[in-house]
Scaffold this active site. Sequence first.
Site, PDB file in Angstrom:
ATOM      1  N   ILE A   1       0.830  -1.210   0.000  1.00  0.00           N
ATOM      2  CA  ILE A   1       0.000   0.000   0.000  1.00  0.00           C
ATOM      3  C   ILE A   1       0.864   1.259   0.000  1.00  0.00           C
ATOM      4  O   ILE A   1       0.430   2.319  -0.449  1.00  0.00           O
ATOM      5  CB  ILE A   1      -0.980  -0.031   1.197  1.00  0.00           C
ATOM      6  CG1 ILE A   1      -2.178   0.874   0.933  1.00  0.00           C
ATOM      7  CG2 ILE A   1      -0.302   0.338   2.498  1.00  0.00           C
ATOM      8  CD1 ILE A   1      -3.350   0.610   1.841  1.00  0.00           C
TER       9      ILE A   1
ATOM     10  N   ASN B   1      -2.641   1.083  15.609  1.00  0.00           N
ATOM     11  CA  ASN B   1      -3.060   0.673  16.961  1.00  0.00           C
ATOM     12  C   ASN B   1      -3.509   1.935  17.707  1.00  0.00           C
ATOM     13  O   ASN B   1      -3.264   3.052  17.237  1.00  0.00           O
ATOM     14  CB  ASN B   1      -1.951  -0.112  17.674  1.00  0.00           C
ATOM     15  CG  ASN B   1      -0.712   0.732  17.853  1.00  0.00           C
ATOM     16  OD1 ASN B   1      -0.785   1.858  18.349  1.00  0.00           O
ATOM     17  ND2 ASN B   1       0.434   0.208  17.437  1.00  0.00           N
TER      18      ASN B   1
ATOM     19  N   VAL C   1       1.417  -3.461   8.429  1.00  0.00           N
ATOM     20  CA  VAL C   1       1.238  -2.370   7.465  1.00  0.00           C
ATOM     21  C   VAL C   1       1.548  -1.021   8.123  1.00  0.00           C
ATOM     22  O   VAL C   1       2.079  -0.109   7.490  1.00  0.00           O
ATOM     23  CB  VAL C   1      -0.183  -2.429   6.846  1.00  0.00           C
ATOM     24  CG1 VAL C   1      -1.263  -2.044   7.815  1.00  0.00           C
ATOM     25  CG2 VAL C   1      -0.257  -1.586   5.594  1.00  0.00           C
ATOM     26  N   ASP C   2       1.261  -0.913   9.411  1.00  0.00           N
ATOM     27  CA  ASP C   2       1.541   0.309  10.179  1.00  0.00           C
ATOM     28  C   ASP C   2       3.044   0.614  10.116  1.00  0.00           C
ATOM     29  O   ASP C   2       3.461   1.748   9.807  1.00  0.00           O
ATOM     30  CB  ASP C   2       1.082   0.049  11.632  1.00  0.00           C
ATOM     31  CG  ASP C   2       0.964   1.316  12.446  1.00  0.00           C
ATOM     32  OD1 ASP C   2       1.088   2.406  11.857  1.00  0.00           O
ATOM     33  OD2 ASP C   2       0.739   1.218  13.676  1.00  0.00           O
TER      34      ASP C   2
ATOM     35  N   SER D   1      -7.308  -5.314  10.366  1.00  0.00           N
ATOM     36  CA  SER D   1      -7.468  -6.332  11.428  1.00  0.00           C
ATOM     37  C   SER D   1      -7.077  -7.746  11.016  1.00  0.00           C
ATOM     38  O   SER D   1      -7.131  -8.653  11.841  1.00  0.00           O
ATOM     39  CB  SER D   1      -8.920  -6.377  11.952  1.00  0.00           C
ATOM     40  OG  SER D   1      -9.158  -5.293  12.809  1.00  0.00           O
TER      41      SER D   1
ATOM     42  N   GLY E   1      -4.248  -8.992  10.173  1.00  0.00           N
ATOM     43  CA  GLY E   1      -2.878  -9.422  10.457  1.00  0.00           C
ATOM     44  C   GLY E   1      -2.739  -9.801  11.922  1.00  0.00           C
ATOM     45  O   GLY E   1      -3.377 -10.747  12.398  1.00  0.00           O
TER      46      GLY E   1
ATOM     47  N   TYR F   1      -4.023  -8.554  14.488  1.00  0.00           N
ATOM     48  CA  TYR F   1      -5.294  -8.531  15.235  1.00  0.00           C
ATOM     49  C   TYR F   1      -6.157  -9.771  14.991  1.00  0.00           C
ATOM     50  O   TYR F   1      -7.200  -9.927  15.609  1.00  0.00           O
ATOM     51  CB  TYR F   1      -6.079  -7.245  14.938  1.00  0.00           C
ATOM     52  CG  TYR F   1      -5.571  -6.032  15.720  1.00  0.00           C
ATOM     53  CD1 TYR F   1      -4.433  -6.108  16.521  1.00  0.00           C
ATOM     54  CD2 TYR F   1      -6.241  -4.809  15.654  1.00  0.00           C
ATOM     55  CE1 TYR F   1      -3.964  -5.008  17.226  1.00  0.00           C
ATOM     56  CE2 TYR F   1      -5.781  -3.702  16.372  1.00  0.00           C
ATOM     57  CZ  TYR F   1      -4.642  -3.809  17.150  1.00  0.00           C
ATOM     58  OH  TYR F   1      -4.193  -2.718  17.856  1.00  0.00           O
TER      59      TYR F   1
HETATM   60  P1  ADP Z   1      -3.902  -5.424  12.092  1.00  0.00           P
HETATM   61  O1  ADP Z   1      -3.156  -5.156  13.368  1.00  0.00           O
HETATM   62  O2  ADP Z   1      -5.063  -4.468  11.877  1.00  0.00           O
HETATM   63  O3  ADP Z   1      -4.265  -6.848  11.943  1.00  0.00           O
HETATM   64  P2  ADP Z   1      -1.611  -5.732  10.289  1.00  0.00           P
HETATM   65  O4  ADP Z   1      -0.708  -4.653   9.788  1.00  0.00           O
HETATM   66  O5  ADP Z   1      -0.995  -6.729  11.206  1.00  0.00           O
HETATM   67  O6  ADP Z   1      -2.861  -4.976  10.961  1.00  0.00           O
HETATM   68  O7  ADP Z   1      -2.268  -6.481   9.070  1.00  0.00           O
HETATM   69  C1  ADP Z   1      -3.323  -5.992   8.285  1.00  0.00           C
HETATM   70  C2  ADP Z   1      -3.166  -6.514   6.878  1.00  0.00           C
HETATM   71  O8  ADP Z   1      -2.231  -5.706   6.177  1.00  0.00           O
HETATM   72  C3  ADP Z   1      -2.663  -7.936   6.784  1.00  0.00           C
HETATM   73  O9  ADP Z   1      -3.493  -8.673   5.879  1.00  0.00           O
HETATM   74  C4  ADP Z   1      -1.253  -7.788   6.227  1.00  0.00           C
HETATM   75  O10 ADP Z   1      -0.901  -8.887   5.392  1.00  0.00           O
HETATM   76  C5  ADP Z   1      -1.397  -6.542   5.401  1.00  0.00           C
HETATM   77  N1  ADP Z   1      -0.143  -5.815   5.114  1.00  0.00           N
HETATM   78  C6  ADP Z   1       1.050  -5.869   5.759  1.00  0.00           C
HETATM   79  N2  ADP Z   1       1.932  -5.038   5.157  1.00  0.00           N
HETATM   80  C7  ADP Z   1       1.267  -4.469   4.110  1.00  0.00           C
HETATM   81  C8  ADP Z   1       1.637  -3.539   3.082  1.00  0.00           C
HETATM   82  N3  ADP Z   1       2.859  -3.008   2.999  1.00  0.00           N
HETATM   83  N4  ADP Z   1       0.687  -3.183   2.159  1.00  0.00           N
HETATM   84  C9  ADP Z   1      -0.562  -3.687   2.215  1.00  0.00           C
HETATM   85  N5  ADP Z   1      -0.967  -4.555   3.152  1.00  0.00           N
HETATM   86  C10 ADP Z   1      -0.064  -4.955   4.083  1.00  0.00           C
END
Ligand code: ADP
Length: 357
Positions: free
Chosen positions: A10, A23, A32-33, A116, A118, A120
Amino acid sequence: MPLKIIRNSITLLKCDAIVNAANPTLLGGGGVDGAIHKAAGKGLLFECMKLGGCKTGQAKITGGHQLPCKYVIHTVGPKWRGGTNGERELLESCYRESLRLALEYGCSSVAFPLISSGVYGYPKDQALKVAVDSITTFLLEHDMLVYIVVFDRDSFRISEKLFVDIVAFIDDRYVGMDPIFSKTRRDVFDESTVLKTEEIFLPEEEDPAAFPPDFAAKEGKAAVPGSPDLKRGSQRSLEDVLNQEEESFSQALLRKIDEKGMTDSQCYKKANVDRKLFSKIRSNINYHPRKTTAIAFAIALELNLDETKELLLKAGFALSHSNKFDLIIEYFISSGNYNIFEINEALFAFDQELLGV
Ligand code: ADP
């Protein structure tokens, strides 16, 4: 405007806003954060420090800093605790609140990760369904281009039953030699399914008459009147063919919309096609749509298989049993499932081009 599902990071997307699955502290984390904060630079963290955190289901907005997007919308998804603790409502609220902010800030394009799904722990298939449902509800009322960005190969899961049904349908009919549909779903995903950012914006128009006949056959395009393959062996003169006044795709589409008692906007929204493209089709009687656009309209109009083939023919296309994309479309039409987003989920899972824009 439409919903598109793509695979990429993203952080690379050049749209007005990207959404961060943050968070409650809004001070960065993993997943992703972490990727967003890393790509945006320290400026994003400093801006986030002034926001005083964010509650689950809510959203806050900042600038994009060193990212290619203008804004980052930070939303806090629910942690999965078995599904009976209001998780779905909170997740829906994340999408709703983020889209509300995007609208307020004049964004015309916004990209979501699967919030959520990942750390979560929200089951990915259910997370995807909430995302698609929430976004499509919003798009019925508002004009915006919304992307769902799925990152890892496991993120995109159509239901096991649907997958197995489609494989069986294709196996029964497919006349090609490619063994891909004998593989398991996990095998179907490989790196070739990753769409690069540059591929997000595909050309709108193509003129089937411009393709040589062998290419047309390979692509599942029907012979175009006047093309050499039609003339071969035909007793009709070229003049006869040209004099045959045929209803164009655009005319047929508008007629069908009237016959179904739909409004234009009901139809193009259901087709996941954007308003500008629809106006082009409406105003140009000789408009040649892409095959995916023509099929999207057939789905929106809930045409049966014969009617779909008839409409496609007006645009110079056919459905063939040597083409997996065509077979998946045939599967959905034959089962009377005209939900374009479900069809697109399935096309995506089988590594095919999606319908609409
Ligand atoms: P949460 O804590 O809300 O679960 P995460 O970041 O752990 O957030 O994961 C949310 C989703 O984002 C997951 O499906 C993960 O695979 C995805 N994700 C992780 N990195 C990226 C990225 N660079 N671009 C898009 N999606 C991503």
